[in-house]
Write a protein that holds these residues in place. Structure first.
Motif, PDB file in Angstrom:
ATOM      1  N   GLU A 114      10.868   3.813 -13.349  1.00  0.00           N
ATOM      2  CA  GLU A 114      10.434   3.301 -14.648  1.00  0.00           C
ATOM      3  C   GLU A 114      10.368   4.401 -15.706  1.00  0.00           C
ATOM      4  O   GLU A 114      10.847   4.237 -16.833  1.00  0.00           O
ATOM      5  CB  GLU A 114       9.061   2.618 -14.535  1.00  0.00           C
ATOM      6  N   CYS A 171       4.570   0.763 -19.030  1.00  0.00           N
ATOM      7  CA  CYS A 171       3.719  -0.344 -18.567  1.00  0.00           C
ATOM      8  C   CYS A 171       4.500  -1.661 -18.477  1.00  0.00           C
ATOM      9  O   CYS A 171       4.291  -2.459 -17.562  1.00  0.00           O
ATOM     10  CB  CYS A 171       2.518  -0.510 -19.499  1.00  0.00           C
ATOM     11  N   TYR A 172       5.418  -1.865 -19.419  1.00  0.00           N
ATOM     12  CA  TYR A 172       6.223  -3.093 -19.416  1.00  0.00           C
ATOM     13  C   TYR A 172       7.137  -3.137 -18.195  1.00  0.00           C
ATOM     14  O   TYR A 172       7.238  -4.160 -17.502  1.00  0.00           O
ATOM     15  CB  TYR A 172       7.049  -3.161 -20.704  1.00  0.00           C
ATOM     16  N   LYS A 205       6.712  -1.512 -15.382  1.00  0.00           N
ATOM     17  CA  LYS A 205       5.874  -1.662 -14.191  1.00  0.00           C
ATOM     18  C   LYS A 205       5.449  -3.107 -14.013  1.00  0.00           C
ATOM     19  O   LYS A 205       5.426  -3.627 -12.892  1.00  0.00           O
ATOM     20  CB  LYS A 205       4.632  -0.770 -14.317  1.00  0.00           C
ATOM     21  N   THR A 206       5.124  -3.773 -15.119  1.00  0.00           N
ATOM     22  CA  THR A 206       4.735  -5.180 -15.043  1.00  0.00           C
ATOM     23  C   THR A 206       5.894  -6.021 -14.532  1.00  0.00           C
ATOM     24  O   THR A 206       5.705  -6.929 -13.706  1.00  0.00           O
ATOM     25  CB  THR A 206       4.299  -5.711 -16.426  1.00  0.00           C
ATOM     26  N   TYR A 266      -1.435  -3.567 -16.324  1.00  0.00           N
ATOM     27  CA  TYR A 266      -0.226  -3.022 -16.954  1.00  0.00           C
ATOM     28  C   TYR A 266       0.259  -3.929 -18.079  1.00  0.00           C
ATOM     29  O   TYR A 266       0.727  -3.463 -19.122  1.00  0.00           O
ATOM     30  CB  TYR A 266       0.883  -2.840 -15.920  1.00  0.00           C
ATOM     31  N   THR A 275       0.646  -3.070 -21.983  1.00  0.00           N
ATOM     32  CA  THR A 275       1.931  -3.292 -22.640  1.00  0.00           C
ATOM     33  C   THR A 275       1.723  -3.929 -24.006  1.00  0.00           C
ATOM     34  O   THR A 275       2.300  -3.501 -25.015  1.00  0.00           O
ATOM     35  CB  THR A 275       2.831  -4.204 -21.782  1.00  0.00           C
TER      36      THR A 275
END
Length: 292
Positions: free
Chosen positions: A28, A79-80, A82-83, A150, A154
């Protein structure tokens, strides 16, 4: 409004690029680094041929550009992605769109924007529509604690891009200048915390991964960020993320078309609600004296 809608539609393609590039053993954070690097190069070349004066910024404003790069690019994208890795593309997209709530709240304090019933109703209506689109209300959708955290981060990171961009636009900066320096700072922040050797190793093993990163930078980053930033001119900053809520609709349709993520009758109803909330929103932002 049209520029923001187009930008959000292109952002909705993120899942295709992330799911594809991860197959080539690129993490990521490495995706964020590659995206920032190629985006900065592309926008920089465009500025070079269009108007070299666009590279000029005031030293005191570099703090704002740096903050935009750190929080609204590095934190937001990491974070995006990972989500997306922890849940479905549609759920990741709807968690992203907690952003309008953050923007509305920050706009009250930073820009002295009134907190109206209309804005709150538009945010809530659009968010409910997004939830219906993604099936969050369905028992079939399970969201773990990590994905939720996460996802909210985001949304917060995305909201900060709107805020930072609005501040810089009001200072007279061009949308290309804002996009360029945001990604330049993002790249230098990512550089020491990314495994550069790992990127070269992955690219050497599968060169097509680099091509995917370049296409992601162009289609999912450069074009939509320029469109979105330019679209903020004359638009109430708290309304922009609501308009951009078309993105979860696009992400959901892509998930259904390419990744067998089901779309239900309630999903169709959600799409209709999102579209209604976008088009009935009355945008009456004061025009700024900026070049875009």
């Amino acid at each position: 409004m049209l520029l923001i809608l187009l930008a959000a539609s292109l952002w909705g393609t993120a899942g295709i690029f992330v799911r594809t590039i991860e197959k080539y053993n690129i993490s990521e954070m490495q995706i964020v680094l590659l995206r920032a690097f190629f985006s900065a190069v592309m926008v920089g070349l465009l500025m070079l041929f269009r108007d070299k004066s666009l590279f000029r910024i005031k030293a005191k404003d570099s703090v704002i550009f740096a903050a935009a790069g750190i929080f609204s690019i590095v934190m937001f994208n990491f974070c995006y992605y990972k989500t997306m890795a922890l849940t479905s593309l549609s759920v990741a997209a709807v968690l992203l769109y907690t952003a309008p709530f953050f923007v509305v709240i920050m706009s009250v304090f930073l820009f002295k924007q009134p907190l109206t019933v209309k804005k709150c109703a538009a945010c809530l209506t659009a968010f409910i529509g997004c939830c219906l689109v993604t099936g969050v209300f369905s028992s079939a959708q399970r969201i773990g604690a990590a994905a939720l955290i996460y996802g909210i981060l985001t949304g917060f990171g995305y909201s900060l891009y709107t805020v930072f961009s609005k501040i810089l636009l009001d200072k007279g900066y061009h949308s290309l200048t804002i996009t360029f320096y945001t990604f330049v700072f993002a790249f230098f922040v990512c550089l020491p915390i990314s495994d550069i050797g790992g990127i070269f190793g992955a690219v050497k093993q599968s060169p097509i991964g680099l091509l995917v990163a370049v296409l992601m930078a162009l289609i999912n980053t450069v074009i939509p960020y320029i469109l979105y930033t330019a679209g903020l001119v004359g638009v109430d900053q708290s309304a922009a993320p609501v308009i951009a809520m078309i993105e979860p609709v696009v992400a959901t349709l892509i998930g259904a078309a390419f990744y067998n993520e089901k779309i239900t009758v309630t999903g169709v109803l959600g799409i209709i609600i999102v579209l209604i909330s976008v088009f009935i929103l009355n945008i009456k932002g004061r025009k700024s004296n900026v070049r875009a």
